[in-house]
Design an enzyme around this catalytic site. Structure first.
Site, short mmCIF file in Angstrom:
data_model
loop_
_atom_site.label_atom_id
_atom_site.label_comp_id
_atom_site.label_asym_id
_atom_site.label_seq_id
_atom_site.Cartn_x
_atom_site.Cartn_y
_atom_site.Cartn_z
N LYS A 113 0.83 -1.20 0.00
CA LYS A 113 0.00 0.00 0.00
C LYS A 113 0.87 1.26 0.00
O LYS A 113 0.64 2.18 -0.79
CB LYS A 113 -0.92 0.01 1.22
CG LYS A 113 -1.91 1.19 1.23
CD LYS A 113 -2.51 1.42 2.60
CE LYS A 113 -1.53 2.14 3.50
NZ LYS A 113 -2.13 2.57 4.79
N ASP A 165 -6.46 0.86 0.97
CA ASP A 165 -6.52 0.95 2.43
C ASP A 165 -7.92 0.56 2.87
O ASP A 165 -8.71 0.04 2.09
CB ASP A 165 -6.15 2.36 2.89
CG ASP A 165 -7.22 3.39 2.54
OD1 ASP A 165 -8.12 3.07 1.73
OD2 ASP A 165 -7.17 4.50 3.08
#
Length: 228
Positions: free
Chosen positions: A120, A138
């Site tokens: 991420k 996320d």
């Protein structure tokens, strides 16, 4: 969701936010990297409050190393998991100096090899700094993608893979920001604000929330009350 509906979804989100940007404050690629590492399980506002003073004195790997782990920790104690994050920030700063001449690498493998940096974080850096078409998944992006039907999956990797396939190329660079901001301010976790959602008719979420009827206390000042 069909590709045609996905394109319409992004078109509407882009109309609402034509120039989406990260809400993390940063001054250079290094400070963005640190900010994203610190943002895990923390709010952007909370991270910004901590990094404002921190980045004033340590905006390069060398300066961060000079500050040291305890010095970093003193600045980020208001952020969750601050002890481990302080250790990672110092370790990744040392790694950048030792292996990348103090610069943030553009290669995904090199980014993910840094302490505290996962997929991420790497995606955010690749997109925000280097302009690559990546989508960082996320909790907000994961929720919005699954809830709307844009992309379904039980893991962030599954959702990312589907988002990359269904997102039109022209919307790819802003996709992460549009989805995360929509999840942060409209498609809330506990009670999504469907009545004011611009993509409600495209979304498969059921049951959609309804607008709350005004009470006497919230009725317009010019409204006449009934006589008893």
């Amino acid at each position: 969701m069909t590709k045609a509906k996905a394109e319409e979804l992004y078109a509407r989100l882009a109309h609402v936010r034509p120039d989406p940007k990260t809400e993390l404050d940063y001054t250079n690629p290094y400070t963005l990297l640190v900010a994203v590492v610190l943002s895990a399980q923390a709010t952007d506002k909370g991270v910004n409050r901590a990094t404002g003073p921190l980045f004033q004195i340590a905006d390069t790997p060398a300066k961060m190393l000079k500050l040291g782990e305890e010095g970093v920790a003193d600045h980020i104690k208001t952020i969750g998991l601050w002890r481990n994050k302080a250790k990672n920030v110092v370790a990744l700063s040392q790694n950048l100096i030792d292996q990348h001449n103090g610069e943030v690498p553009r290669e995904r493998d090199a980014l993910e090899a840094l302490p505290g940096v996962g997929r991420k974080t790497a995606n955010v850096v690749l997109m925000e700094i280097f302009g690559e078409g990546t989508i960082a998944v996320d909790t907000h992006v994961f929720r919005v993608a699954n809830r709307t039907g844009l992309a379904s999956g039980t893991t962030p990797a599954e959702v990312e893979d589907q988002l990359m396939r269904i997102t039109p190329p022209k919307y790819l660079h802003g996709a992460h920001h549009w989805l995360i901001l929509h999840g942060r301010y409209t498609c809330l976790a506990r009670k999504p604000e469907c009545p004011r959602c611009v993509i409600a008719d495209l979304c498969v979420f059921q049951p959609k929330t309804r607008a709350i009827a005004p009470t006497k206390a919230s009725a317009p000042s010019g409204a006449k009350s009934k006589k008893r």
